[in-house]
Design a protein around this motif. Structure first.
Motif, mmCIF file in Angstrom:
data_model
loop_
_atom_site.group_PDB
_atom_site.id
_atom_site.type_symbol
_atom_site.label_atom_id
_atom_site.label_comp_id
_atom_site.label_asym_id
_atom_site.label_seq_id
_atom_site.Cartn_x
_atom_site.Cartn_y
_atom_site.Cartn_z
ATOM 1 N N MET A 46 0.849 -1.192 0.000
ATOM 2 C CA MET A 46 0.000 0.000 0.000
ATOM 3 C C MET A 46 0.886 1.244 0.000
ATOM 4 S SD MET A 46 -2.895 1.189 2.796
ATOM 5 C CE MET A 46 -3.617 -0.454 2.820
ATOM 6 N N LEU A 47 0.649 2.137 -0.942
ATOM 7 C CA LEU A 47 1.465 3.334 -1.081
ATOM 8 C C LEU A 47 0.666 4.564 -0.660
ATOM 9 C CD1 LEU A 47 3.988 4.857 -2.164
ATOM 10 C CD2 LEU A 47 2.843 4.902 -4.400
ATOM 11 N N GLU A 48 1.235 5.364 0.238
ATOM 12 C CA GLU A 48 0.629 6.639 0.624
ATOM 13 C C GLU A 48 0.988 7.677 -0.440
ATOM 14 O OE1 GLU A 48 0.361 8.383 4.916
ATOM 15 O OE2 GLU A 48 2.141 9.222 3.953
ATOM 16 N N VAL A 49 0.004 8.049 -1.249
ATOM 17 C CA VAL A 49 0.248 8.936 -2.381
ATOM 18 C C VAL A 49 0.223 10.397 -1.961
ATOM 19 C CG1 VAL A 49 -0.573 9.633 -4.674
ATOM 20 C CG2 VAL A 49 -0.739 7.243 -3.961
ATOM 21 N N LEU A 50 -0.783 10.781 -1.173
ATOM 22 C CA LEU A 50 -0.944 12.173 -0.739
ATOM 23 C C LEU A 50 -1.313 12.218 0.727
ATOM 24 C CD1 LEU A 50 -3.131 13.752 -3.606
ATOM 25 C CD2 LEU A 50 -0.654 13.991 -3.302
ATOM 26 N N THR A 51 -0.853 13.273 1.404
ATOM 27 C CA THR A 51 -1.299 13.578 2.759
ATOM 28 C C THR A 51 -1.797 15.028 2.763
ATOM 29 O OG1 THR A 51 0.903 14.326 3.422
ATOM 30 C CG2 THR A 51 0.385 11.990 3.757
ATOM 31 N N GLY A 52 -2.329 15.463 3.898
ATOM 32 C CA GLY A 52 -2.743 16.855 4.023
ATOM 33 C C GLY A 52 -4.081 17.175 3.394
ATOM 34 N N TRP B 43 -13.661 18.000 0.119
ATOM 35 C CA TRP B 43 -14.805 18.762 0.618
ATOM 36 C C TRP B 43 -14.374 19.833 1.612
ATOM 37 C CZ3 TRP B 43 -19.402 14.879 1.705
ATOM 38 C CH2 TRP B 43 -19.854 14.374 0.486
ATOM 39 N N GLY B 44 -13.461 19.486 2.503
ATOM 40 C CA GLY B 44 -13.051 20.439 3.528
ATOM 41 C C GLY B 44 -12.320 21.640 2.974
ATOM 42 N N ALA B 45 -11.525 21.432 1.914
ATOM 43 C CA ALA B 45 -10.766 22.530 1.315
ATOM 44 C C ALA B 45 -11.538 23.235 0.206
ATOM 45 C CB ALA B 45 -9.445 22.004 0.761
ATOM 46 N N GLY B 46 -12.657 22.638 -0.249
ATOM 47 C CA GLY B 46 -13.421 23.225 -1.339
ATOM 48 C C GLY B 46 -12.671 23.184 -2.656
ATOM 49 N N GLU B 47 -12.064 22.026 -2.965
ATOM 50 C CA GLU B 47 -11.233 21.909 -4.163
ATOM 51 C C GLU B 47 -11.533 20.629 -4.930
ATOM 52 O OE1 GLU B 47 -7.270 24.171 -2.306
ATOM 53 O OE2 GLU B 47 -7.370 21.975 -2.396
ATOM 54 N N VAL B 48 -11.536 20.728 -6.245
ATOM 55 C CA VAL B 48 -11.521 19.558 -7.114
ATOM 56 C C VAL B 48 -10.069 19.355 -7.545
ATOM 57 C CG1 VAL B 48 -12.299 18.544 -9.283
ATOM 58 C CG2 VAL B 48 -13.884 19.911 -7.896
ATOM 59 N N ILE B 49 -9.546 18.166 -7.296
ATOM 60 C CA ILE B 49 -8.111 17.906 -7.444
ATOM 61 C C ILE B 49 -7.878 16.778 -8.451
ATOM 62 C CG2 ILE B 49 -6.039 17.087 -6.226
ATOM 63 C CD1 ILE B 49 -7.223 18.436 -3.707
ATOM 64 N N ARG B 50 -6.885 16.983 -9.306
ATOM 65 C CA ARG B 50 -6.417 15.954 -10.238
ATOM 66 C C ARG B 50 -5.003 15.568 -9.832
ATOM 67 N NH1 ARG B 50 -6.635 18.665 -15.055
ATOM 68 N NH2 ARG B 50 -4.475 19.334 -14.785
ATOM 69 N N VAL B 51 -4.726 14.277 -9.829
ATOM 70 C CA VAL B 51 -3.413 13.794 -9.412
ATOM 71 C C VAL B 51 -2.623 13.400 -10.657
ATOM 72 C CG1 VAL B 51 -2.148 12.128 -8.012
ATOM 73 C CG2 VAL B 51 -4.378 12.973 -7.241
ATOM 74 N N ASP B 52 -1.559 14.140 -10.920
ATOM 75 C CA ASP B 52 -0.687 13.884 -12.066
ATOM 76 C C ASP B 52 0.627 13.306 -11.567
ATOM 77 O OD1 ASP B 52 -2.445 15.280 -14.013
ATOM 78 O OD2 ASP B 52 -1.884 17.045 -12.848
ATOM 79 N N SER C 220 1.372 11.368 -9.161
ATOM 80 C CA SER C 220 1.431 11.496 -7.694
ATOM 81 C C SER C 220 1.577 12.932 -7.208
ATOM 82 C CB SER C 220 2.567 10.646 -7.110
ATOM 83 O OG SER C 220 2.355 9.281 -7.410
ATOM 84 N N SER C 221 1.408 13.916 -8.105
ATOM 85 C CA SER C 221 1.456 15.316 -7.707
ATOM 86 C C SER C 221 0.066 15.933 -7.900
ATOM 87 C CB SER C 221 2.483 16.069 -8.539
ATOM 88 O OG SER C 221 2.508 17.438 -8.191
ATOM 89 N N PRO C 222 -0.505 16.556 -6.856
ATOM 90 C CA PRO C 222 -1.857 17.081 -6.982
ATOM 91 C C PRO C 222 -1.892 18.458 -7.627
ATOM 92 C CG PRO C 222 -1.075 17.430 -4.757
ATOM 93 C CD PRO C 222 0.016 16.689 -5.489
ATOM 94 N N SER C 223 -2.917 18.704 -8.415
ATOM 95 C CA SER C 223 -3.152 20.045 -8.938
ATOM 96 C C SER C 223 -4.625 20.375 -8.730
ATOM 97 C CB SER C 223 -2.790 20.132 -10.427
ATOM 98 O OG SER C 223 -3.531 19.203 -11.191
ATOM 99 N N VAL C 224 -4.892 21.580 -8.260
ATOM 100 C CA VAL C 224 -6.262 22.023 -8.014
ATOM 101 C C VAL C 224 -6.858 22.488 -9.332
ATOM 102 C CG1 VAL C 224 -7.740 23.643 -6.777
ATOM 103 C CG2 VAL C 224 -5.724 22.676 -5.640
ATOM 104 N N VAL C 225 -7.927 21.813 -9.777
ATOM 105 C CA VAL C 225 -8.558 22.157 -11.050
ATOM 106 C C VAL C 225 -9.418 23.404 -10.885
ATOM 107 C CG1 VAL C 225 -10.034 21.323 -12.918
ATOM 108 C CG2 VAL C 225 -8.520 19.724 -11.713
ATOM 109 N N PHE C 226 -10.211 23.456 -9.818
ATOM 110 C CA PHE C 226 -10.962 24.660 -9.489
ATOM 111 C C PHE C 226 -11.480 24.562 -8.062
ATOM 112 C CE2 PHE C 226 -13.688 21.861 -12.027
ATOM 113 C CZ PHE C 226 -14.735 21.604 -11.156
#
Length: 264
Positions: free
Chosen positions: A1-7, A26-35, A37-43
């Motif tokens: 099992m690999l931990e990809v993202l935290t926070g 939901w807590g941050a109010g963000e839609v996120i795409r993982v490229d 293993s690196s997250p980017s906020v789409v909107f």
């Protein structure tokens, strides 16, 4: 099992789309795409719950739960308030015909007394109508690969419920797809064999179950499991978790994590 993202604050609505993992924080109010293993906020999004899926042509749909509306590429696609404008709209899934199924919890979670929820369909023309009711906290939903069946997790009833899907999005032949005693299923996804993977928050696991209730695989997780998604080759299951024991931490802290779980 690999931990990809935290926070992550509170991850939901995990989706595998065109070779990438997407989810809603939901807590941050963000839609996120993982490229890679690196997250980017789409909107960003104001309010929760909110969930995503895609129309067959590739347009992103966003279910804006608090405002009872479905957005297509950022523009209003359907107004859901005529069916229920008072309670949270929760989850969405789309079939290959372009029917978008959305469900409503039916009460003011978590403070209000439990009440039955419902499912509505938004057809490709943008028409909206209710197609099911009497659901005990409808949560994750998925359409089977043959486009014939809609499966919904009823968290308060500890079961997965199935409906036959007509071409116009009507739902018939309601039935218990799998009883899950002692489990509160949340997000789900369906594999190519027709089995369902579900995430369970208080049970702290993801599990694979076939129709009838036979549990094929159970994967323990360190925190509450909110949602899961399969890669197209079904070699990896992604799971979103968070510390659910403290509501203040769950909605205000950053205990959420994304795990990648290799599958045989």
């Amino acid at each position: 099992m690999l931990e990809v993202l935290t926070g992550i604050v509170m991850g939901e609505s995990a989706r595998w789309h065109e070779g990438q993992l997407w989810f809603c924080d939901w807590g941050a109010g963000e839609v996120i795409r993982v490229d890679d293993s690196s997250p980017s906020v789409v909107f960003g999004v104001n309010g929760m719950p909110f969930c995503i899926d895609w129309l067959p042509g590739g347009d992103l749909l966003l279910l804006d739960g608090p405002r009872a509306r479905l957005l297509r590429a950022g523009n209003l696609y359907a107004d859901l308030s005529g069916i229920d404008g008072s309670h949270p709209w929760n989850d969405i899934t789309v079939d290959s015909r372009g029917n978008a199924f959305v469900n409503n919890i039916g009460y003011d979670f978590p403070s209000g007394p439990p009440a039955p929820g419902l499912i509505a369909v938004v057809t490709p023309s943008g028409a909206v109508r209710q197609v099911a009711d009497g659901l005990e906290f409808p949560n994750g939903m998925a359409v089977t690969p043959d486009d014939r069946t809609l499966i919904v997790a009823e968290s308060h009833a500890s079961r997965l419920t199935a409906f036959d899907i007509a071409d116009d999005g009507s739902l018939t032949n309601r039935r218990v797809w799998a009883d899950l005693p002692g489990v509160a299923p949340d997000g789900i996804c369906v594999d190519q064999s027709g089995a369902v993977w579900y995430a369970a928050v208080p049970n702290q696991h993801c599990a694979r179950v076939r129709e009838g209730g036979e549990v094929l695989t159970t994967i323990p997780l360190p925190d509450g499991a909110f949602d899961c998604a399969l890669t197209d080759d079904e070699k990896t299951l992604y799971a979103l978790t968070a510390d659910y024991s403290n509501p203040a931490a769950m909605f205000g802290g950053r205990t959420g994590r994304l795990f990648a779980i290799p599958l045989p």
